[in-house]
Write an enzyme that holds these catalytic residues in place. Sequence first.
Site, short mmCIF file in Angstrom:
data_model
loop_
_atom_site.label_atom_id
_atom_site.label_comp_id
_atom_site.label_asym_id
_atom_site.label_seq_id
_atom_site.Cartn_x
_atom_site.Cartn_y
_atom_site.Cartn_z
N LYS A 186 0.86 -1.19 0.00
CA LYS A 186 0.00 0.00 0.00
C LYS A 186 0.89 1.23 0.00
O LYS A 186 1.54 1.55 0.99
CB LYS A 186 -0.92 0.04 1.21
CG LYS A 186 -2.05 1.08 1.02
CD LYS A 186 -2.48 1.79 2.28
CE LYS A 186 -1.59 2.86 2.80
NZ LYS A 186 -1.74 4.18 2.11
N GLY A 244 3.42 4.25 13.31
CA GLY A 244 4.17 3.03 13.55
C GLY A 244 3.75 2.33 14.83
O GLY A 244 3.65 1.09 14.89
N GLU A 262 10.23 1.35 10.28
CA GLU A 262 11.29 2.37 10.19
C GLU A 262 10.57 3.70 10.30
O GLU A 262 9.78 4.06 9.44
CB GLU A 262 12.04 2.22 8.86
CG GLU A 262 13.31 3.05 8.81
CD GLU A 262 13.09 4.43 8.22
OE1 GLU A 262 13.06 5.41 9.02
OE2 GLU A 262 12.96 4.55 7.00
N CYS A 297 13.62 11.11 6.75
CA CYS A 297 13.58 10.70 8.15
C CYS A 297 14.95 10.82 8.81
O CYS A 297 15.05 11.01 10.03
CB CYS A 297 13.07 9.27 8.26
SG CYS A 297 13.99 8.09 7.26
N GLU A 396 9.97 16.02 14.88
CA GLU A 396 10.34 15.87 13.47
C GLU A 396 9.47 16.80 12.62
O GLU A 396 8.25 16.73 12.66
CB GLU A 396 10.14 14.43 13.02
CG GLU A 396 10.63 14.17 11.61
CD GLU A 396 10.52 12.70 11.23
OE1 GLU A 396 11.46 12.18 10.60
OE2 GLU A 396 9.50 12.07 11.56
#
Length: 496
Positions: A186, A244, A262, A297, A396
């Site tokens: 996906k 995640g 990840e 990232c 982030e």
Amino acid sequence: MSVTSTLASSVSFDGRAVINGERVAARDGQTFDCISPVDGRLLTQVARCGQSDIDAAVAVARAAFEDRRWAGKAPAIRKRILIKFAELIQANGDLLALTESLDMGKPVKYAKGVDVNSAANCVRWYGEAVDKVYDEIAPTPDTALALITREPVGVVGVIVPWNYPMIMAAWKIAPALAAGNSVVLKPSEKSPLTALKLAELALEAGIPAGVFNVVPGYGPEAGSPLALHMDVDCIAFTGSTRVGKQIHVMAGQSNLKRAWTELGGKSPNIVFADCPDLDKAVEASVGSIFFNQGESCNAPSRLFVEASIKDAFLEKALKLVPNYQPANPLDKNTVMGAIVDQVQLDNVMRYIGLGQSEGAKLLAGGERVAPVAGGCYVQPTIFDGVTNSMTIAREEIFGPVLSVLSFTDAADVVKQANANIYGLQAAVWTRDINKAHGVARALRAGTVHVNSYDEDDITVPFGGFKQSGVGRDKSLHAFDKYTECKTTWIRIDSPV
């Protein structure tokens, strides 16, 4: 007119899913608009897949695995097909690069030179590796033979992000397919088009129908059903730490499928006064945070510069900023393109506002710009006077925003660098070998660079400590994620 311009004016995109080797609409007929961040154009309508589409894709992937149309092929045969797949990626490089650039905004020269090449190399590398990885025989008494073998896990669900759609897909599908698994991928709804093209190329290369399926859609509607599916044996996810965590919960709530993630990063880049080449450190620090519009990232978004050289460092850094002004991603000379969509652009601007309101000093950038009408662009931005407690140093941002902090003591800067929920990547710049090794060992990160940033290749693992995820992409270590370890103990009653 350039090749890119010619293609851009004539290319059309198929947004339908690829299930069991065929292009299909979502079962309920729903679609969503795929809008380019380059200029706001409608690229195509994409199948808005949901539970029933995921069920269909998983069913054909399971059937393909059980009848061994792929897993039953000799490793050498899978190798040849994967190498052909890599060659087709390379041969379709111009189209794939243009698609990636239009779909998520990165400069087309990097989409071709980095993303296409890296994806092809990844698929080729795992294809080459699969018939060179040996199983084991354990040391046993003469009365036994113990075989330790690796077997494909079965049906692998893959969910990838929008920042490096091709590369992230390749990092996961290549080792999974090489090991003999079936895959349901996906892609992000923000950048689904290259994944759909990869599925076509895989079929052309000889990967049997049903082995590699691509099902576009939104996270709650397609991603969650994939992670919760009782007939998916493994889920591999790259994306935010928030999602995640949900992936791990869903894996446990369902069939306790293996979950590999990840996730985010807030990577510290530490420059000591005895840096061997200050110009190189400046170029790497600035280039790495602004590369891919800062949508990486592992971007070195926290820059720690020793106080005695900070002014000199920043003087050099600010001179480089004009080189990174955003421009049309389809121009072959552009080095910084568009932010992926208006939602992400608004989020970047929110963080820039927080940096200013919390007391950081804006040295460069900080404004929306419009090099192309209708697009999503922001200036490369540098903040000085940042402290570790500020939001822009803790969270982030996923945009071209650099936070500069200073330090005077090695132990203190390591403590500051580690004082974060993430642990994906880091760097140390020093000519002192003891300092380099000592600081590198002390940093809680999956990758630490010394006197460089972001230099690596497919041969080394990639992943993080702490809330940057579980498991490793790349290298031979990735096979561990997509295989089961089996012991076969054979009793030997020898007559001689």
